[in-house]
Design a protein around this motif. Sequence first.
Motif, PDB file in Angstrom:
ATOM      1  N   TYR A 138       0.858  -1.184   0.000  1.00 26.26           N
ATOM      2  CA  TYR A 138       0.000   0.000   0.000  1.00 26.26           C
ATOM      3  C   TYR A 138       0.898   1.239   0.000  1.00 26.26           C
ATOM      4  N   PRO A 139       0.899   1.992  -1.105  1.00 20.86           N
ATOM      5  CA  PRO A 139       1.898   3.060  -1.265  1.00 20.86           C
ATOM      6  C   PRO A 139       1.779   4.165  -0.221  1.00 20.86           C
ATOM      7  N   HIS A 140       0.569   4.395   0.319  1.00 17.79           N
ATOM      8  CA  HIS A 140       0.397   5.516   1.246  1.00 17.79           C
ATOM      9  C   HIS A 140       0.689   5.114   2.683  1.00 17.79           C
ATOM     10  N   MET A 141       0.982   3.831   2.924  1.00 16.68           N
ATOM     11  CA  MET A 141       1.288   3.387   4.283  1.00 16.68           C
ATOM     12  C   MET A 141       2.785   3.139   4.407  1.00 16.68           C
ATOM     13  N   THR A 142       3.298   3.307   5.639  1.00 13.95           N
ATOM     14  CA  THR A 142       4.708   3.002   5.865  1.00 13.95           C
ATOM     15  C   THR A 142       4.887   1.484   5.867  1.00 13.95           C
ATOM     16  N   VAL A 143       6.120   1.063   5.889  1.00 12.03           N
ATOM     17  CA  VAL A 143       6.421  -0.368   5.945  1.00 12.03           C
ATOM     18  C   VAL A 143       5.740  -0.994   7.163  1.00 12.03           C
ATOM     19  N   GLY A 144       5.863  -0.323   8.309  1.00  8.27           N
ATOM     20  CA  GLY A 144       5.247  -0.834   9.538  1.00  8.27           C
ATOM     21  C   GLY A 144       3.740  -0.956   9.390  1.00  8.27           C
ATOM     22  N   GLU A 145       3.122   0.060   8.818  1.00  8.99           N
ATOM     23  CA  GLU A 145       1.656   0.044   8.647  1.00  8.99           C
ATOM     24  C   GLU A 145       1.232  -1.035   7.661  1.00  8.99           C
ATOM     25  N   ASN A 146       2.070  -1.242   6.631  1.00  8.43           N
ATOM     26  CA  ASN A 146       1.775  -2.297   5.668  1.00  8.43           C
ATOM     27  C   ASN A 146       1.734  -3.655   6.364  1.00  8.43           C
ATOM     28  N   ILE A 147       2.762  -3.907   7.185  1.00  6.42           N
ATOM     29  CA  ILE A 147       2.858  -5.208   7.843  1.00  6.42           C
ATOM     30  C   ILE A 147       1.738  -5.366   8.868  1.00  6.42           C
ATOM     31  N   ALA A 148       1.352  -4.246   9.501  1.00  3.10           N
ATOM     32  CA  ALA A 148       0.338  -4.327  10.553  1.00  3.10           C
ATOM     33  C   ALA A 148      -1.074  -4.430   9.991  1.00  3.10           C
ATOM     34  N   TYR A 149      -1.244  -4.123   8.702  1.00  3.46           N
ATOM     35  CA  TYR A 149      -2.602  -4.017   8.162  1.00  3.46           C
ATOM     36  C   TYR A 149      -3.458  -5.280   8.369  1.00  3.46           C
ATOM     37  N   PRO A 150      -2.933  -6.483   8.066  1.00  7.25           N
ATOM     38  CA  PRO A 150      -3.759  -7.681   8.281  1.00  7.25           C
ATOM     39  C   PRO A 150      -4.175  -7.842   9.743  1.00  7.25           C
ATOM     40  N   LEU A 151      -3.266  -7.453  10.659  1.00 11.60           N
ATOM     41  CA  LEU A 151      -3.590  -7.581  12.086  1.00 11.60           C
ATOM     42  C   LEU A 151      -4.682  -6.594  12.467  1.00 11.60           C
ATOM     43  N   LYS A 152      -4.581  -5.384  11.885  1.00 14.38           N
ATOM     44  CA  LYS A 152      -5.580  -4.349  12.156  1.00 14.38           C
ATOM     45  C   LYS A 152      -6.953  -4.839  11.731  1.00 14.38           C
TER      46      LYS A 152
ATOM     47  N   GLN B   4      -7.889  -7.837  11.669  1.00 13.32           N
ATOM     48  CA  GLN B   4      -8.343  -8.891  12.577  1.00 13.32           C
ATOM     49  C   GLN B   4      -8.847  -8.292  13.882  1.00 13.32           C
ATOM     50  N   GLY B   5      -8.663  -6.996  14.029  1.00  6.58           N
ATOM     51  CA  GLY B   5      -9.124  -6.341  15.243  1.00  6.58           C
ATOM     52  C   GLY B   5      -8.137  -6.427  16.386  1.00  6.58           C
ATOM     53  N   MET B   6      -6.870  -6.674  16.071  1.00  3.78           N
ATOM     54  CA  MET B   6      -5.882  -6.790  17.137  1.00  3.78           C
ATOM     55  C   MET B   6      -5.571  -5.415  17.727  1.00  3.78           C
ATOM     56  N   ALA B   7      -5.324  -5.385  19.039  1.00  5.55           N
ATOM     57  CA  ALA B   7      -5.040  -4.111  19.708  1.00  5.55           C
ATOM     58  C   ALA B   7      -3.712  -3.543  19.230  1.00  5.55           C
ATOM     59  N   LYS B   8      -3.591  -2.226  19.360  1.00  6.78           N
ATOM     60  CA  LYS B   8      -2.462  -1.533  18.781  1.00  6.78           C
ATOM     61  C   LYS B   8      -1.116  -1.990  19.369  1.00  6.78           C
ATOM     62  N   ALA B   9      -1.065  -2.152  20.682  1.00  4.35           N
ATOM     63  CA  ALA B   9       0.188  -2.540  21.344  1.00  4.35           C
ATOM     64  C   ALA B   9       0.630  -3.917  20.859  1.00  4.35           C
ATOM     65  N   GLU B  10      -0.334  -4.818  20.798  1.00  2.61           N
ATOM     66  CA  GLU B  10      -0.063  -6.179  20.347  1.00  2.61           C
ATOM     67  C   GLU B  10       0.428  -6.194  18.891  1.00  2.61           C
ATOM     68  N   ARG B  11      -0.197  -5.322  18.080  1.00  2.00           N
ATOM     69  CA  ARG B  11       0.228  -5.208  16.679  1.00  2.00           C
ATOM     70  C   ARG B  11       1.692  -4.808  16.602  1.00  2.00           C
ATOM     71  N   ALA B  12       2.049  -3.815  17.419  1.00  2.00           N
ATOM     72  CA  ALA B  12       3.424  -3.307  17.390  1.00  2.00           C
ATOM     73  C   ALA B  12       4.411  -4.433  17.720  1.00  2.00           C
TER      74      ALA B  12
ATOM     75  N   ALA C 167       7.218  -5.885  15.178  1.00  2.60           N
ATOM     76  CA  ALA C 167       8.626  -5.883  15.576  1.00  2.60           C
ATOM     77  C   ALA C 167       9.224  -7.280  15.399  1.00  2.60           C
ATOM     78  N   ARG C 168       8.454  -8.297  15.753  1.00  2.00           N
ATOM     79  CA  ARG C 168       8.923  -9.678  15.617  1.00  2.00           C
ATOM     80  C   ARG C 168       9.245  -9.982  14.140  1.00  2.00           C
ATOM     81  N   ILE C 169       8.299  -9.639  13.255  1.00  2.00           N
ATOM     82  CA  ILE C 169       8.500  -9.906  11.827  1.00  2.00           C
ATOM     83  C   ILE C 169       9.663  -9.093  11.277  1.00  2.00           C
TER      84      ILE C 169
END
Lengths: 285, 359, 272
Positions: free
Chosen positions: B89-103, B105-113, B117-119
Amino acid sequence: MLGVMLIAPCVLIFCAVIVYPLVSAVYLSLFNIFTPTLQGNFVGLQNYAELFAGEEFWRSLLNTLIWTVCTLFLQVVLGVAAALMLHQAIVFRALARSLILFPYFVSTVVAVLVWRWLFNDLYGILNHLMMWSGLLQMPLDWLGSMPNAMVSIVLVGAWKYFPFVVIAILARLQTIPDQLYEAATIDGAGAWSRFTDVTLPQLKDVLMVVVLLRAIWDFKEFDLIYLMTGGGPLIATQTLPLMVYKEAFGLDAMGRATAVAVAMMAVMLVFMVLYLRRMGKEEAR
Amino acid sequence: MSAAGVTFTRVRKAFGEAVAVKGLDLAIRPGEFVSLLGPSGCGKTTTLRMLAGLEFPTSGEIMIGDRVVNDVAPGKRDIAMVFQSYALYPHMTVGENIAYPLKKQGMAKAERATQVARIAAMLKLEALLDRKPRQLSGGQQQRVALGRALVRSPKVFLLDEPLSNLDAKLRAHMRAELIELHRTLGRTFVYVTHDQLEAMTMSDRIAVMEGGELRQFAPPREVYDRPANLFVAGFIGTPPMNTLPGGFTDGTFSHPAITARFTVTGAPARVVLGVRPEDVLIGQGPHRATVRVVEPTGHETIVMLDAGGSPLTARAPAEASLNPGDAVSFALRAEKLHLFDAESQARLDARAVTLGESE
Amino acid sequence: MKRVAFNLMAWTIVLVTAFPLIWMVITSVKPQFELFRIPPTFWPEEITFEHYRRLLWETPFLTFMRNSLILSFSTTVLVVAVATLGAHSLVRFRYPGRERLAQLVLFTYLLPSVVLILPLYLMMVWLGVANSLLSLVIAYTSFALPYALWLLRSFMQGIPDDLESAALVDGATRMEAFFDVILPQALPGIISTSLFTFILSWNEYLYALVLVNTDSARPLTTGVMSMLVSSFNIEWSLLMAASVMMSVPLIIIFAVLQKYLTRGFGAGGVKG
């Protein structure tokens, strides 16, 4: 299912403000309607019969064609020339481009006011400049006599719409690969033959589309001509769109006006079908 | 949270008149790395997109694990996909791209981070998390796409020619990484490619497709050693297998340059003899041919021969001194000959016993 | 040397082209008496903003301006919102009649207003909204919607299909994929389309002429022309000041957002 829901508002509005009026126009053209009361009776094809038998319709059609062909020709020639010029490196190119493009974006009302002031027979700068430079002996009546009035609207039309051609051509010029010019130079082509052998063939497609599109838009132009001359002197510059307006609101013959509009659209259909075909081909690519 | 098998049962996909996939039956085991291999237009990408839920089969049934997924939305299939174009997704950062599927799924923000970080650590993307995709090199974009797939620990990974936009060196490196990834994750990988090298090196099994049909589904070694038909024989291997059409009577294959006796039952009258270039031994032997073209590649030399009017390619040692026009003798490795039915193009179960020159 | 000559020639042509507009600005700041000097002066001997003051406080110009702003904004918001959803549907969904619909859009984009205007006029009378800004908003959609739909469709075709597919695989619904992925990507196109729609509405004349004949609902185009017609002798300096004021929004758009304009152009009628 969702796709249909998303397009539904568009389709509804289309039906209300385009499809219905279009069908309705054809229907209305079969009636004799008095504009102020909007009362009328069915007359069949009589409106069309009168139209085609009379002289005014043909005169207006001829005017429309003269206006379209002349102004379109000037637009294309000026547009291509200006585009080639602006494609070169000149100082303050961005500003030059903006200044060239501005007439296209300015309201027709503004364009007409400015030009009528320039054309003003007593105080207009144009007559003065031309007399000062010796081109004219006497002030010229630019809008009130023929063929001056036609020449004037053609010129203003060219001035207002040639930037459209400029933008289209400029965009295309930027996509011609430099290698083509290098190859042509190696093959011994001079500046002129580089233009005719490399540039022009590359511009052919976009020119075709631009000409069709502008032909359609010039053909249906109302604002510019109506505001410049009102169709005058008498009906010397009256094009078909102006005739529609005059029939409907000058002569209060709504039915006959729609008949003119429908007939005019029939003529335009030729160009429209050509354009649609052309775009269909581009889509397929 | 473990790997799941994938089963296609009589899956057919038509786009109007054009049929992309013609009744596909394919069973992929849990944890298996399967490549869908074939030329462009063979239906492999359509097959993968149907598995992803981006296309719907015209008929047939697709199962992931023991669940029929025909009507399941892509996001609910417990799969992840890496696209050929990466589709970051060109308008999202690398971190936001990786977090998108988790988002989603409704995962909480801290858990997403934490997960991101793990990936990022796993794929060495930590330094790039705040960049936008267009600021990355092709290889980095590829890793981000991989990261976005990995982050949700799906049961099945779908990869659509993920390496085709990388340069050759990086591609070899990423092949090794994907093998390693598959081994550590133990998940099912379905990998679409037109590159036989990728399929051969990475897969547990290869599904070779052509014209919307499955031509062979077997481990790489078997696809190479025992191609099920002439298409697979010609598609796998560079240079491809030589195919020599000839007659077959009384267990004897006859061709202007080659005869061979086979032990076989019920062979047709018209057959095609297949032999890989490395099994053509130039130097001495019962057969004669003329050298047409010699292509030294450095570590070996590819020699194109004319054997009784048929073209025949051979691999020769780099030091072999051959010139166009030379007449040479050659032998074929009897145990490596393949026989195909010229009519049905299918492999015949045959073993060569003796070889000799025809008169 | 050749460079200098070319630059000189090019800029002469540019200035000749721009001259009418430059002349408009010059005229608008000349005192009334200087206008009728024969021969005319080029540079004003005295600069005055008297005409602007009179325009703003002694004529209904501000009412026209307000009408134009309301009209153009409403048309733009309505049309772009509807067209964005429609264009997304035309580009990303498959359903029978989709191709036909796209062709119809292009066809209506070319349709002459004079054919639609008489039935629309009857429709407004029938609906009882004639002579209002609302009637103009409705009428303006007839040319703005096909235009916006076509423009946005070309923009959205430029967004790779894989992006939406990726969002779907990542767990988004189709609407979520639209808002999360497609919409941010289409934003430059939406801005371009909005600008063009705004300019089209701002400059429209014919519908305003036919559908509205009271000063309270007139937009600038017909309003300024009615000032020209109604005044006993034509006050050119006032009209030039009005022309300058009318062009101010365009100049702002031009100066700040030009890249969106040229981008919209490429995607519009010229290229598919």
